[in-house]
Design a protein around this motif. Structure first.
Motif, PDB file in Angstrom:
ATOM      1  N   THR A   1     123.938  26.502  50.506  1.00  0.00           N
ATOM      2  CA  THR A   1     125.242  26.978  50.958  1.00  0.00           C
ATOM      3  C   THR A   1     125.710  26.202  52.185  1.00  0.00           C
ATOM      4  OG1 THR A   1     124.274  29.101  50.369  1.00  0.00           O
ATOM      5  CG2 THR A   1     126.495  29.131  51.237  1.00  0.00           C
ATOM      6  N   TRP A   2     124.772  25.871  53.061  1.00  0.00           N
ATOM      7  CA  TRP A   2     125.104  25.149  54.287  1.00  0.00           C
ATOM      8  C   TRP A   2     125.799  23.828  53.972  1.00  0.00           C
ATOM      9  CZ3 TRP A   2     125.598  26.262  59.197  1.00  0.00           C
ATOM     10  CH2 TRP A   2     125.605  25.226  60.134  1.00  0.00           C
TER      11      TRP A   2
ATOM     12  N   LEU B   1     118.510  18.995  60.347  1.00  0.00           N
ATOM     13  CA  LEU B   1     118.181  20.282  59.730  1.00  0.00           C
ATOM     14  C   LEU B   1     116.683  20.524  59.701  1.00  0.00           C
ATOM     15  CD1 LEU B   1     120.649  20.243  56.714  1.00  0.00           C
ATOM     16  CD2 LEU B   1     120.993  21.151  58.998  1.00  0.00           C
TER      17      LEU B   1
ATOM     18  N   ALA C   1     118.837  21.578  51.310  1.00  0.00           N
ATOM     19  CA  ALA C   1     120.065  20.934  51.771  1.00  0.00           C
ATOM     20  C   ALA C   1     120.141  19.497  51.247  1.00  0.00           C
ATOM     21  CB  ALA C   1     120.129  20.955  53.291  1.00  0.00           C
TER      22      ALA C   1
ATOM     23  N   ALA D   1     120.078  29.337  51.560  1.00  0.00           N
ATOM     24  CA  ALA D   1     120.855  29.042  52.760  1.00  0.00           C
ATOM     25  C   ALA D   1     121.133  27.545  52.868  1.00  0.00           C
ATOM     26  CB  ALA D   1     120.105  29.536  53.996  1.00  0.00           C
ATOM     27  N   GLY D   2     120.131  26.722  52.557  1.00  0.00           N
ATOM     28  CA  GLY D   2     120.293  25.263  52.644  1.00  0.00           C
ATOM     29  C   GLY D   2     121.405  24.765  51.735  1.00  0.00           C
TER      30      GLY D   2
ATOM     31  N   ALA E   1     129.529  32.466  50.342  1.00  0.00           N
ATOM     32  CA  ALA E   1     128.499  32.533  51.373  1.00  0.00           C
ATOM     33  C   ALA E   1     128.163  33.987  51.704  1.00  0.00           C
ATOM     34  CB  ALA E   1     128.962  31.795  52.634  1.00  0.00           C
TER      35      ALA E   1
ATOM     36  N   ARG F   1     129.525  29.787  58.159  1.00  0.00           N
ATOM     37  CA  ARG F   1     128.304  29.173  58.679  1.00  0.00           C
ATOM     38  C   ARG F   1     127.371  30.232  59.255  1.00  0.00           C
ATOM     39  NH1 ARG F   1     129.763  23.335  61.219  1.00  0.00           N
ATOM     40  NH2 ARG F   1     131.161  22.673  59.562  1.00  0.00           N
TER      41      ARG F   1
ATOM     42  N   PHE G   1     114.857  25.067  54.034  1.00  0.00           N
ATOM     43  CA  PHE G   1     116.284  24.878  54.307  1.00  0.00           C
ATOM     44  C   PHE G   1     116.665  23.406  54.146  1.00  0.00           C
ATOM     45  CE2 PHE G   1     119.798  24.285  57.382  1.00  0.00           C
ATOM     46  CZ  PHE G   1     120.683  25.213  56.873  1.00  0.00           C
TER      47      PHE G   1
ATOM     48  N   VAL H   1     125.406  31.850  56.637  1.00  0.00           N
ATOM     49  CA  VAL H   1     124.261  31.063  56.181  1.00  0.00           C
ATOM     50  C   VAL H   1     123.115  31.190  57.184  1.00  0.00           C
ATOM     51  CG1 VAL H   1     123.442  28.750  55.713  1.00  0.00           C
ATOM     52  CG2 VAL H   1     125.694  29.443  54.936  1.00  0.00           C
ATOM     53  N   LEU H   2     123.440  31.077  58.466  1.00  0.00           N
ATOM     54  CA  LEU H   2     122.389  31.166  59.477  1.00  0.00           C
ATOM     55  C   LEU H   2     121.775  32.564  59.470  1.00  0.00           C
ATOM     56  CD1 LEU H   2     124.219  29.144  62.242  1.00  0.00           C
ATOM     57  CD2 LEU H   2     122.546  28.340  60.583  1.00  0.00           C
TER      58      LEU H   2
ATOM     59  N   THR I   1     129.447  22.317  54.968  1.00  0.00           N
ATOM     60  CA  THR I   1     129.566  21.252  55.970  1.00  0.00           C
ATOM     61  C   THR I   1     129.765  19.883  55.347  1.00  0.00           C
ATOM     62  OG1 THR I   1     127.181  21.029  55.985  1.00  0.00           O
ATOM     63  CG2 THR I   1     128.131  22.456  57.654  1.00  0.00           C
TER      64      THR I   1
END
Lengths: 300, 367
Positions: B260-261, B272, B74, B257-258, B199, B41, B70, B44-45, B265
């Motif tokens: 992968t997030w 988000l 997502a 990133a979105g 990631a 995580r 993002f 990703v951030l 999760t």
């Protein structure tokens, strides 16, 4: 969700009522944006902690009322002075050092807002608090088909008075002349013997104080949460930016945005209206980044 | 110019990236699956912080709307994963739609039956949106705080859409695909090392590609625009074009990133798209150092790591800590932790002759 539920057909009386509600929304946005207008218009500072100044105004009203027994009307000026004091300190300690870096003031004041939210949450807890209002504000005004809570009428009146007061200070007092001189050209004003730093202090404190009054008003019709301020900040900024950072501009843009938002949400629904309004504003700013009303653009 | 500082040495910079990424790649041998998921995580951030560093630190565009890319990506990924679970014959509609009285799959969702198309849309839609939005702003020469406010307003608008379009987005509850993402015969279990490596690999790709771009002529022009857009325009460059490209690049990174997030999760919700989250990304980049991709990355790891571990112990004061930290960084350390390292390395004498090779390298020289 079919198309028919989504799209409300036009009918005269509810539509006129939506216009009246729009006026009320506009007055709320105006009173939330007024302090921001003064601070941004004079100093070019984007104060992200403005919403938290509003929150502080609401909580000081709550404290004065619940613990010290202040009547509601007296809380308005009291909230002004308390929050103005806060603003004065924050300007002295933090903002003052960042005038050369306007984008950084935006970020630093965001930090201030986080600290204020959590500080209030630690002191008063996260649960909602309430501000009582006098009984004469508790009922609704009923004229024909128009139905509006007296509290909303009261906010319309107070926001009008505050605009007048601000206008009077800016255009009819010596302090106002100084503020406007610094607004137009800081260096030139300073060379005429105006203490620009002091003007900035006063302006920031006044802007914060106005936010405090806004908070006292909002506390009367909504419950108080530590993060209540974040609900106003985006709208308040849009009012200021669309208005061009001018007092008159903010009055017009708040009026326009409030009415448009209310009319859109009459035809569709609240959130969709918000989406349309915000998108329209972004498109508007693309064609007129200086806002509705812009005086001589000497500063920017 | 501090040409003697090893901080500005290109070879040393690439070496440090190599060390950090190789080091991170060996993490799964040391830590348990839960912590590994935490680190995925953070990776990703960190991509988000890098996207902020790229657009704000190097491009001079303070975007508070990174959450748009993002969040949109997502949602695209969430929809793709949800449709992987659905079956065209027996179970064609996600259950939350049934409770919202939809009898057939809405057209918006139909392309997501196909995983490749879904992934493509999840990446392309936010990027194209950033191109259009950026063109709208930068052709009008909107700059500085106005960009911040406009991106903020756009973000708030998308947030209310995601929140309100309940039949399509499940509103406040969000979409929670029941099964891990499954693609090319691999099931990306959020707690497995493979997912972590994906990631981390994406983070490495994002950082190194950004670094290459910044070292190119394009990167130099971008930084020149940050320092004085008017002069660059006067020299004859199309400033708006460069700004749109860097803005869209940052949007593309945020979109990666979105995706992968959600893989990590298995959950998407309007949170988000919250304003606070997008500003938090700016905080990470600022704390780590907006003028350094590595710094931004470290900032994201550090702040989020602190939030997970210190935050639990000081839950009620966490916002005070992060807010105060942010005020201090902005006031006293505009270049963040990377600025501290830069100053610190300035005192280290360089014994090797490498210093002459980079004396003419202005790419990393700040301002």
């Amino acid at each position: 969700m079919s198309v028919h539920d989504f799209w409300t057909p036009f009918a005269l009386e509810p539509f006129l009522n939506a216009l009246i509600v729009g006026l009320s929304i506009a007055s709320i946005w105006l009173v939330a944006a007024l302090g921001l207008t003064i601070i941004y218009g004079t100093m070019g500072v984007i104060n992200m902690a403005h919403g938290e100044f509003i929150m502080l105004g609401a909580y000081s009203t709550y404290v004065l009322q619940s613990y010290l027994g202040f009547p509601f009307l007296l809380c308005l000026p009291a909230a002004f002075f308390i929050v103005a004091g806060f603003g004065w300190v924050i300007e002295k300690v933090l903002i003052r050092h960042l005038y050369q870096r306007p984008l950084d003031t935006l970020l630093a004041t965001w930090g201030v807002s986080l600290v204020l939210i959590q500080g209030v949450r630690l002191v008063f807890g996260g649960e909602p608090q309430y501000v009582g209002v006098p009984t004469w504000l508790d009922s609704a005004m009923q004229i024909g088909f128009i139905n509006l809570a007296w509290l909303r009428v009261f906010i319309i009146v107070v926001s009008g008075l505050m605009v007048l007061l601000t206008w009077w200070i800016l255009f009819r007092t010596v302090t106002g002349v100084r503020i406007r001189a610094v607004m137009q050209n800081k260096e030139m004003a300073a060379s005429f013997g105006i203490n620009a730093n002091q003007v900035y202090s006063i302006t920031f404190a006044y802007g914060a104080g106005v936010a405090g009054v806004a908070g006292a008003l909002f506390g009367a019709f909504k419950s108080l949460f530590p993060d209540m301020g974040s609900g106003y900040i985006v709208e308040a900024f849009l009012v200021v930016v669309v208005g061009g950072g001018q007092l008159i501009g903010s009055v017009f843009s708040a009026g326009l945005m409030g009415e448009m938002g209310s009319v859109f949400s009459y035809f569709t629904n609240d959130t969709f209206a918000r989406f349309v309004l915000f998108t329209l504003i972004v498109v508007f700013l693309r064609f007129r980044p200086q806002g509705l009303i812009s005086e001589a653009m000497t500063r920017r | 110019m501090e040409s003697q500082n090893i901080y500005h040495n290109k070879t040393a910079q690439w070496l440090s990236y190599l060390v950090v990424f190789v080091g991170l790649a060996f993490l799964p041998t040391f830590i348990d699956p839960f912590t590994l998921n935490q680190f995925s995580r953070y990776a990703v951030l960190a991509m988000l912080a890098v996207s902020v560093s790229l657009v704000w630190g190097f491009g001079g565009i303070l975007s508070l709307g990174q959450g748009i890319a993002f969040g949109l990506a997502a949602y695209g990924m969430g929809m793709t994963m949800q449709m992987q679970f659905q079956d065209p014959e027996s179970n064609p509609i996600p259950s939350f739609m049934l409770t919202n009285e939809l009898s057939e799959l809405p057209g918006l969702w139909v392309p997501f039956w196909n995983t490749e198309v879904g992934l493509l849309l999840a990446l392309a839609v936010p990027t194209v949106f950033f191109v259009i939005f950026g063109a709208l702003m930068f052709q009008a020469r909107v700059a500085g705080a106005f960009v911040a406010i406009m991106t903020l307003a756009m973000l708030a608008a998308w947030y209310s859409m995601a929140y309100d379009m309940q039949p399509f987005t499940a509103g406040f509850n969000g979409i929670s695909p029941p099964l891990p993402f499954d693609w090319l015969g691999v099931s990306f279990d959020p707690y497995s090392p493979i997912t972590y490596w994906v990631a981390l690999g994406l983070l490495a790709f994002v950082v190194l590609a950004s670094k290459l771009v910044l070292q190119s002529k394009f990167g130099l022009i971008i930084q020149a625009i940050r320092d004085d857009a008017e002069r660059v325009r006067f020299v004859g460059y199309n400033v708006a074009f460069y700004q749109v490209v860097i803005f869209a690049m940052s949007g593309f990174i945020a979109a990666i990133a979105g995706i992968t997030w959600v893989m990590l999760t298995q959950y998407v919700s309007p949170v988000l798209l919250e304003v606070q989250f997008s500003i938090a990304m700016v905080i990470w980049a600022a704390v780590g150092g907006r003028l350094s991709l590595m710094g931004a990355m470290i900032g994201a790891f550090l702040v989020n790591g602190m939030q997970s571990y210190v935050g639990d112990a000081f839950q009620s004061t966490w916002l005070l800590i992060i807010g105060g930290l942010f005020i201090l960084v902005v006031r006293f350390l505009p270049k963040g932790i990377a600025g501290l390292i830069e100053t610190g390395l300035g005192y280290v004498p360089i014994g090797r002759r490498r210093s002459d090779s980079m004396s003419s390298n202005p790419a990393r020289a700040a301002e």
